[in-house]
Design a protein around this motif. Sequence first.
Motif, PDB file in Angstrom:
ATOM      1  N   ARG A   6      -2.291   2.825  -8.557  1.00  0.00           N
ATOM      2  CA  ARG A   6      -2.593   2.620  -9.973  1.00  0.00           C
ATOM      3  C   ARG A   6      -3.800   3.479 -10.327  1.00  0.00           C
ATOM      4  N   MET A   7      -3.662   4.262 -11.369  1.00  0.00           N
ATOM      5  CA  MET A   7      -4.743   5.165 -11.760  1.00  0.00           C
ATOM      6  C   MET A   7      -5.588   4.506 -12.851  1.00  0.00           C
ATOM      7  N   CYS A  66       2.742   4.749  -8.783  1.00  0.00           N
ATOM      8  CA  CYS A  66       3.578   4.409  -7.630  1.00  0.00           C
ATOM      9  C   CYS A  66       5.068   4.529  -7.981  1.00  0.00           C
ATOM     10  N   ALA A  67       5.441   3.965  -9.133  1.00  0.00           N
ATOM     11  CA  ALA A  67       6.869   4.000  -9.510  1.00  0.00           C
ATOM     12  C   ALA A  67       7.383   5.434  -9.628  1.00  0.00           C
ATOM     13  N   LEU A 125       0.498  12.319  -3.531  1.00  0.00           N
ATOM     14  CA  LEU A 125      -0.297  12.014  -4.718  1.00  0.00           C
ATOM     15  C   LEU A 125      -1.494  12.965  -4.837  1.00  0.00           C
ATOM     16  N   CYS A 126      -2.246  13.095  -3.742  1.00  0.00           N
ATOM     17  CA  CYS A 126      -3.417  13.996  -3.757  1.00  0.00           C
ATOM     18  C   CYS A 126      -2.964  15.418  -4.067  1.00  0.00           C
ATOM     19  N   SER A 127      -1.863  15.830  -3.473  1.00  0.00           N
ATOM     20  CA  SER A 127      -1.402  17.209  -3.650  1.00  0.00           C
ATOM     21  C   SER A 127      -0.978  17.450  -5.094  1.00  0.00           C
ATOM     22  N   ALA A 128      -0.390  16.438  -5.736  1.00  0.00           N
ATOM     23  CA  ALA A 128      -0.010  16.581  -7.148  1.00  0.00           C
ATOM     24  C   ALA A 128      -1.266  16.772  -8.000  1.00  0.00           C
ATOM     25  N   LEU A 165       0.825  -1.208   0.000  1.00  0.00           N
ATOM     26  CA  LEU A 165       0.000   0.000   0.000  1.00  0.00           C
ATOM     27  C   LEU A 165       0.858   1.256   0.000  1.00  0.00           C
ATOM     28  N   LEU A 166       0.356   2.303  -0.634  1.00  0.00           N
ATOM     29  CA  LEU A 166       1.030   3.592  -0.515  1.00  0.00           C
ATOM     30  C   LEU A 166       0.955   4.016   0.948  1.00  0.00           C
TER      31      LEU A 166
END
Length: 330
Positions: free
Chosen positions: A267-268, A281-282, A50-53, A41-42
């Motif tokens: 994963r989007m 993730c990568a 991620l959310c901020s990006a 898990l992240l």
Amino acid sequence: MMIDPFGRAISYVRISVTDRCDFRCVYCMAEDMTFLPKKDLLTLEELDRLCSAFVDLGVRKIRLTGGEPLVRRNIMSLVRSLGRHLRAGALAELTITTNGSQLDRFAAELYGCGVRRVNVSLDTLDPGRFQAITRWGKYDKVMAGIAAAKAAGLQVKINMVALKGVNEDEFDRMIAWCGAEGFDLTLIETMPLGDIDGDRTDQYLPLSLVRARLEQRWKLTDLPDRTGGPARYVRIEETGGRLGLITPLTHNFCESCNRVRVTCTGRMYMCLGQEDEADLCAPLRASEGDELLRAAILEGIARKPKGHDFVIDRRHKRPAVKRHMSVTGG
Ligand code: SAM
């Protein structure tokens, strides 16, 4: 602002923060589920990045989902941290979709972090039936959670999956209860996602039929409200409440889709009903800066498909999409 190849602005991200859940709803999961190892898990810090990006790229609305988001350990630290984007005005809305089991504990804190609306999944008001549907849920705890959310000042929307032969005799009661409580209600068609223990074609109830039935009892007025999502809204004149109808199978709602979904492993999915995905993730882990992450997000958005291919496959009785709803979140 992110614009996809079909001219749709992507302003909404739903992020699953865990695939685990404390319920085992019959239409969602098999009872004996294998969940991801926690190390896959992240982390909460990565979820924040991620959310901020996404916010930097113009996303205005974030919904945390799962699995059950409120069972993720220390989840409130993420909610608190994301609240900074609300205060800065960069984010218009931070919401959460929950089964309600932990809301009595967290409702006031959610409000304190800037959350103003929660979606609570509740398929029945009958405690015995609730047990049969959720397998592991505690009805009284969920009702206490919903009451706590209301008391904390959160707007509550109830999500009810319409299940043939299971809760189809309860729509009137649910409408009346939501009207009395001041909650909006959304009815959802079952979607063919993931293997479950039973046969999904038995549960499918088209909402076009439900609407026709409801119209014999309630006065429904179409509302122009669109959230960019799959719901169409009507006003129930007798209660003053709003009713949403999510009809992925009887109606194509893709032309106005403004969203993408991200799993708890980063994963989007550009479409709930398609398998194509982009690995975030990568790039997230490859460097401390967000350059690679932003590029990966934009590259994924450039592949967002025009629409989904959901079909309830009556001949083969297999799900149209292999992953469970708990992977991508609802
Ligand atoms: N645990 C949270 C909850 O209960 O709302 C968030 C995740 S849950 C997967 C999100 C929503 O998806 C719930 O309202 C659930 O009823 C719905 N859902 C799950 N599987 C579904 C399916 N196959 N078809 C339609 N809705 C489904």
